[in-house]
Enzyme design. Structure first.
Site, PDB file in Angstrom:
ATOM      1  N   HIS A  36       7.140   4.403   3.875  1.00 16.88           N
ATOM      2  CA  HIS A  36       7.646   4.808   5.189  1.00 16.88           C
ATOM      3  C   HIS A  36       6.712   4.239   6.251  1.00 16.88           C
ATOM      4  CE1 HIS A  36       4.387   7.658   4.940  1.00 16.88           C
ATOM      5  NE2 HIS A  36       4.904   8.232   3.855  1.00 16.88           N
ATOM      6  N   HIS A  39       2.876   4.455   5.754  1.00 21.84           N
ATOM      7  CA  HIS A  39       2.300   3.419   4.880  1.00 21.84           C
ATOM      8  C   HIS A  39       2.174   2.094   5.651  1.00 21.84           C
ATOM      9  CE1 HIS A  39       4.310   5.958   1.625  1.00 21.84           C
ATOM     10  NE2 HIS A  39       3.053   5.928   1.223  1.00 21.84           N
ATOM     11  N   GLN A  63      -2.663  11.549 -11.897  1.00 28.53           N
ATOM     12  CA  GLN A  63      -2.910  12.480 -10.791  1.00 28.53           C
ATOM     13  C   GLN A  63      -1.827  13.547 -10.652  1.00 28.53           C
ATOM     14  OE1 GLN A  63      -2.847   9.096  -8.007  1.00 28.53           O
ATOM     15  NE2 GLN A  63      -1.722  10.391  -6.598  1.00 28.53           N
ATOM     16  N   LYS A 151      -5.205   9.660   6.828  1.00 32.07           N
ATOM     17  CA  LYS A 151      -5.789  10.981   7.045  1.00 32.07           C
ATOM     18  C   LYS A 151      -4.819  12.088   6.645  1.00 32.07           C
ATOM     19  CE  LYS A 151      -9.078   9.948  10.723  1.00 32.07           C
ATOM     20  NZ  LYS A 151      -9.504  10.327  12.088  1.00 32.07           N
TER      21      LYS A 151
HETATM   22  P1  AMP Z   1       1.027   7.748  -1.218  1.00 31.68           P
HETATM   23  O1  AMP Z   1       2.026   6.663  -1.441  1.00 31.68           O
HETATM   24  O2  AMP Z   1       1.625   9.061  -0.855  1.00 31.68           O
HETATM   25  O3  AMP Z   1       0.017   7.831  -2.330  1.00 31.68           O
HETATM   26  O4  AMP Z   1       0.204   7.310   0.063  1.00 31.68           O
HETATM   27  C1  AMP Z   1      -0.448   6.069   0.119  1.00 31.68           C
HETATM   28  C2  AMP Z   1      -1.368   6.048   1.298  1.00 31.68           C
HETATM   29  O5  AMP Z   1      -0.620   6.256   2.489  1.00 31.68           O
HETATM   30  C3  AMP Z   1      -2.416   7.173   1.256  1.00 31.68           C
HETATM   31  O6  AMP Z   1      -3.650   6.677   1.724  1.00 31.68           O
HETATM   32  C4  AMP Z   1      -1.838   8.192   2.193  1.00 31.68           C
HETATM   33  O7  AMP Z   1      -2.815   9.024   2.785  1.00 31.68           O
HETATM   34  C5  AMP Z   1      -1.189   7.306   3.232  1.00 31.68           C
HETATM   35  N1  AMP Z   1      -0.157   8.034   3.967  1.00 31.68           N
HETATM   36  C6  AMP Z   1       0.897   8.723   3.451  1.00 31.68           C
HETATM   37  N2  AMP Z   1       1.610   9.315   4.434  1.00 31.68           N
HETATM   38  C7  AMP Z   1       0.980   9.012   5.601  1.00 31.68           C
HETATM   39  C8  AMP Z   1       1.211   9.331   6.967  1.00 31.68           C
HETATM   40  N3  AMP Z   1       2.227  10.095   7.354  1.00 31.68           N
HETATM   41  N4  AMP Z   1       0.356   8.841   7.892  1.00 31.68           N
HETATM   42  C9  AMP Z   1      -0.706   8.077   7.523  1.00 31.68           C
HETATM   43  N5  AMP Z   1      -0.971   7.729   6.246  1.00 31.68           N
HETATM   44  C10 AMP Z   1      -0.150   8.194   5.298  1.00 31.68           C
END
Ligand code: AMP
Length: 289
Positions: A36, A39, A63, A151
């Site tokens: 999204h 990312h 995880q 964050k």
């Molecule tokens: P994930 O795919 O959920 O493992 O997230 C991958 C990276 O994207 C991680 O570093 C998350 O913290 C970051 N991330 C996910 N959602 C957001 C968001 N809404 N704003 C900023 N970073 C995000």
């Protein structure tokens, strides 16, 4: 953008580039896909700080606890590739489980209990061990100069910063601000699990944190327990679908819970962190004070 599935192929590509230009700066952005705008913000910031951006997509079994959503986690590789291309990512590394874990992974990175045993770690005891282990592995595969994390997963960001420090990894870690929908809901791949009516009330989590922040900043009440309790109640009273896991006010440098404003605590050092289930979907959010 090149998509690679094998460690050897990715290494060969990166080595060839580094042989041509040893000064080349490489940024890594690990994700689990179903991308999204949050990312993509990470990718864009990475692009500004490095010559080459390597994004990874891997839904990391290590995880996820028993009964969590590993099997149903959305896997949307084609759409993700288009999005990554649109923000000029150079390489997508999308290994399968056999590539990353050819044998069952039985060496782990075990984060400091003070950082991993609290907040998310209370409900998800093996989560950060799995995160740290896969991220160390990705660091070794890509050998980036820097890596970008959101964050939104604040505890994860702190744990990975500590890992890099403790193992003297030559990698700079950047934390990127939370990307939100117009109504304030933090963007998350898991928001897709929400029903239409749940999605409408979901921003209440963020609003609750905003209100609590305001109270901490303005109240003469030095003890946070009542303020936090009121916030939990306000959220749960909005709709019976809410079930609060935690709302906590912590020191943003070490996640130690702060109970009151005495002993020289500065509000600039505080962060509110929260997790709540909305129906069957677990949402997390946080707000720096
Ligand atoms: P994930 O795919 O959920 O493992 O997230 C991958 C990276 O994207 C991680 O570093 C998350 O913290 C970051 N991330 C996910 N959602 C957001 C968001 N809404 N704003 C900023 N970073 C995000």
């Amino acid at each position: 953008m090149k998509t690679l599935h094998k460690i050897s192929d990715l290494r060969a590509e990166l080595n060839a580039l580094k042989n041509k230009n040893p000064e080349l700066k490489i940024a890594l952005v690990p994700t689990m896909g179903n991308l999204h705008d949050g990312h993509l913000k990470l990718m864009q910031q990475a692009k500004q700080s490095a010559d080459i951006v390597v994004a990874t997509i891997f839904v990391n079994r290590l995880q996820f606890g028993v009964g969590e959503d590993f099997d149903k986690y959305p896997r949307t590789l084609q759409a993700d590739q288009q999005k990554l291309q649109s923000v000029s990512v150079d390489f997508l590394f999308a290994p399968d489980e056999n590539e990353l874990y050819p044998q069952p992974q039985n060496f782990y990175v075990l984060p400091d209990e003070n950082l991993q045993g609290v907040l998310e770690g209370k409900t998800r005891p093996i989560h950060f061990r799995g995160v740290a282990t896969v991220v160390l592995k990705l660091f070794n595969i890509v050998q980036p100069n820097c890596a970008f994390f959101g964050k939104k997963d604040y505890q994860q960001l702190l744990i990975l910063k500590a890992m890099v420090q403790q193992f003297a990894l030559p990698i700079e870690i950047f934390g990127v601000e939370i990307a939100r929908a117009d109504d304030g809901l933090a963007l998350s791949s898991r928001n897709g699990y929400l029903s239409e009516s749940e999605r409408k009330i979901a921003p209440k989590l963020q609003q609750t944190l905003q209100q609590l922040r305001q109270q901490v900043l303005t109240t003469s009440e030095k003890n946070f327990a009542n303020l936090v309790e009121n916030s939990k109640n306000a959220l749960q009273q909005q709709n019976s679908l809410w079930q609060v896991d935690y709302i906590k006010i912590c020191d943003k440098h070490n996640l130690r819970e702060i109970q009151n404003l005495e002993n020289g605590v500065n509000t600039n050092d505080l962060i509110i962190l929260a997790a709540a289930k909305l129906g069957n979907t677990r949402l997390i959010d946080n707000l720096e004070i």
